[in-house]
Design a protein around this motif. Structure first.
Motif, PDB file in Angstrom:
ATOM      1  N   PRO A  61       0.683   0.268  -0.523  1.00 46.68           N
ATOM      2  CA  PRO A  61      -0.565   0.362  -0.623  1.00 46.68           C
ATOM      3  C   PRO A  61      -1.277   0.265   0.458  1.00 46.68           C
ATOM      4  CG  PRO A  61       0.056  -1.742  -1.132  1.00 46.68           C
ATOM      5  CD  PRO A  61       1.454  -1.161  -1.169  1.00 46.68           C
ATOM      6  N   LYS A  62      -0.651   0.087   1.888  1.00 43.31           N
ATOM      7  CA  LYS A  62      -1.227  -0.088   3.121  1.00 43.31           C
ATOM      8  C   LYS A  62      -0.927   1.054   4.095  1.00 43.31           C
ATOM      9  CE  LYS A  62      -0.718  -5.144   3.038  1.00 43.31           C
ATOM     10  NZ  LYS A  62      -0.304  -6.210   3.889  1.00 43.31           N
ATOM     11  N   ILE A  63      -0.845   2.213   3.171  1.00 48.20           N
ATOM     12  CA  ILE A  63      -0.943   3.458   3.955  1.00 48.20           C
ATOM     13  C   ILE A  63      -2.325   3.845   4.679  1.00 48.20           C
ATOM     14  CG2 ILE A  63      -0.734   5.952   4.166  1.00 48.20           C
ATOM     15  CD1 ILE A  63       1.194   5.591   1.564  1.00 48.20           C
ATOM     16  N   GLU A  64      -2.018   3.894   6.023  1.00 52.44           N
ATOM     17  CA  GLU A  64      -3.438   4.015   6.877  1.00 52.44           C
ATOM     18  C   GLU A  64      -3.558   5.422   7.430  1.00 52.44           C
ATOM     19  OE1 GLU A  64      -3.696   1.847  10.681  1.00 52.44           O
ATOM     20  OE2 GLU A  64      -5.436   0.976   9.681  1.00 52.44           O
ATOM     21  N   SER A  65      -2.469   6.128   7.593  1.00 47.57           N
ATOM     22  CA  SER A  65      -2.378   7.346   8.217  1.00 47.57           C
ATOM     23  C   SER A  65      -1.499   8.581   7.626  1.00 47.57           C
ATOM     24  CB  SER A  65      -1.964   7.421   9.576  1.00 47.57           C
ATOM     25  OG  SER A  65      -2.808   6.672  10.505  1.00 47.57           O
ATOM     26  N   VAL A  66      -1.829   9.749   7.497  1.00 51.81           N
ATOM     27  CA  VAL A  66      -1.157  10.642   6.521  1.00 51.81           C
ATOM     28  C   VAL A  66      -0.979  11.938   7.500  1.00 51.81           C
ATOM     29  CG1 VAL A  66      -1.243  12.205   4.680  1.00 51.81           C
ATOM     30  CG2 VAL A  66      -2.017  10.124   4.355  1.00 51.81           C
ATOM     31  N   TYR A  67       0.298  12.541   7.650  1.00 52.61           N
ATOM     32  CA  TYR A  67       0.493  13.761   8.154  1.00 52.61           C
ATOM     33  C   TYR A  67       0.557  14.860   7.022  1.00 52.61           C
ATOM     34  CZ  TYR A  67       3.517  17.269  10.921  1.00 52.61           C
ATOM     35  OH  TYR A  67       3.910  18.345  11.600  1.00 52.61           O
ATOM     36  N   LEU A  68      -0.138  15.858   7.328  1.00 54.24           N
ATOM     37  CA  LEU A  68      -0.516  16.670   6.104  1.00 54.24           C
ATOM     38  C   LEU A  68       0.332  18.029   6.488  1.00 54.24           C
ATOM     39  CD1 LEU A  68      -4.368  16.273   5.737  1.00 54.24           C
ATOM     40  CD2 LEU A  68      -2.632  15.580   3.878  1.00 54.24           C
ATOM     41  N   ILE A  69       1.169  18.453   5.672  1.00 57.76           N
ATOM     42  CA  ILE A  69       1.841  19.738   5.413  1.00 57.76           C
ATOM     43  C   ILE A  69       1.533  20.374   4.431  1.00 57.76           C
ATOM     44  CG2 ILE A  69       3.926  20.994   5.559  1.00 57.76           C
ATOM     45  CD1 ILE A  69       3.746  19.593   8.202  1.00 57.76           C
ATOM     46  N   SER A  70       0.932  21.594   4.212  1.00 56.69           N
ATOM     47  CA  SER A  70       0.528  22.324   3.255  1.00 56.69           C
ATOM     48  C   SER A  70       1.545  22.669   2.217  1.00 56.69           C
ATOM     49  CB  SER A  70      -0.250  23.515   3.708  1.00 56.69           C
ATOM     50  OG  SER A  70       0.398  24.478   4.420  1.00 56.69           O
ATOM     51  N   PRO A  71       1.271  23.093   1.114  1.00 57.51           N
ATOM     52  CA  PRO A  71       2.346  23.464   0.126  1.00 57.51           C
ATOM     53  C   PRO A  71       2.968  24.642   0.524  1.00 57.51           C
ATOM     54  CG  PRO A  71       0.195  23.499  -1.025  1.00 57.51           C
ATOM     55  CD  PRO A  71      -0.004  22.979   0.298  1.00 57.51           C
TER      56      PRO A  71
END
Length: 279
Positions: A61-71
């Protein structure tokens, strides 16, 4: 605090995960199968299955950052990505790093709409806009190089600043770990402009056998991509992008001042991966 990497088994995410691990950053790799190489934490995540969107936050629950790769293979990526981005913000995510493409402007097609949305949200963000991956030569082009000694393209004489996945991962690492978010985008290019004829010459020199460049039309290339297993609409987009190469679009992008330059040149990449193309 943790960092979530979508596209967790893809070209850039695994490399990025290793960099984050070396920096003692807790990392979660999200993928459709929920698999990840040791020692990383894995979670099942599918852009086309919103029921999986809560999974990463159940794991941590402590995720602070996300690396986004599109589908992968999708023409419309904004529709599935927006609900997850909204959920992530609700869960406390503060920073997003999006992998887009050099020719896609904010508000443009595909990831361009995601780029635009991140800006409007007012969150910390960075958008990496790489040119064509060198790593495609060990995936999409590998069989034609091994079995037929040729590289097929519709790029004609257009030149491209090919970039390696290692250099993309490094820039993503910097953007995810820097204290103050960049809140901008950068075009990411390799250190040299090369036509596919020049690419073929480099392969010939390193592999010690003749590799040629086979020129095809965009329609012919689309059929090749479909035979490779890509959805028809996505195959059409990729073949269209090669016509932009032929028109010199990537050469103009190479001169754009809003850019970062990777360290890996094509010759060193081919030398490091030459076993992949053994006939």
């Amino acid at each position: 605090m943790s960092i979530l990497l979508t596209g967790g088994t893809g070209k850039t995410a695994v490399r990025l995960a290793r960099l984050l691990q070396a920096a003692n950053k807790r990392t979660i790799l999200a993928s459709r199968k929920g698999d990840a190489p040791a020692p990383f934490t894995a979670v099942k995540f599918d852009w086309h299955d919103p029921a999986t969107f809560e999974n990463p936050f159940a794991v941590d629950p402590k995720i602070e950052s996300v690396y986004l790769i599109s589908p992968a293979g999708a023409a419309d990526v904004f529709a599935p990505m927006k609900p997850f981005i909204d959920l992530a913000v609700q869960k406390g995510v503060k920073r997003f790093v999006l992998l887009s493409a050099s020719s896609i402007e904010p508000g443009g097609q595909a990831t361009g709409k995601v780029h635009e949305y991140l800006v409007k949200l007012g969150v910390d963000y960075f958008v990496i806009r790489p040119t064509w991956f060198m790593d495609n030569f060990v995936t999409a082009h590998v069989q034609s190089i091994k079995e037929k000694g040729t590289i097929v393209s519709a790029s004609e004489d257009g030149k491209i600043g090919f970039i390696s996945a290692d250099d993309i991962a490094q820039l993503a690492f910097d953007a995810l770990t820097v204290a103050e978010s960049y809140n901008t985008d950068k075009i990411l290019l390799g250190p040299e402009l090369l036509s596919y004829d020049e690419v073929a010459k480099t392969f010939s020199d390193v592999l010690g056998r003749t590799i040629t460049h086979t020129r095809v039309s965009a329609d012919e290339l689309k059929k090749i991509y479909i035979a490779f297993g890509l959805p028809e609409q996505y195959a059409g987009i990729l073949s269209y992008l090669e016509t932009l190469n032929a028109a010199g679009v990537e050469e103009k992008i190479f001169a754009n001042p809003n850019k970062a330059t990777g360290k890996t040149n094509l010759r060193s990449f081919v030398e490091a991966n030459k076993s992949a193309w053994k006939a």
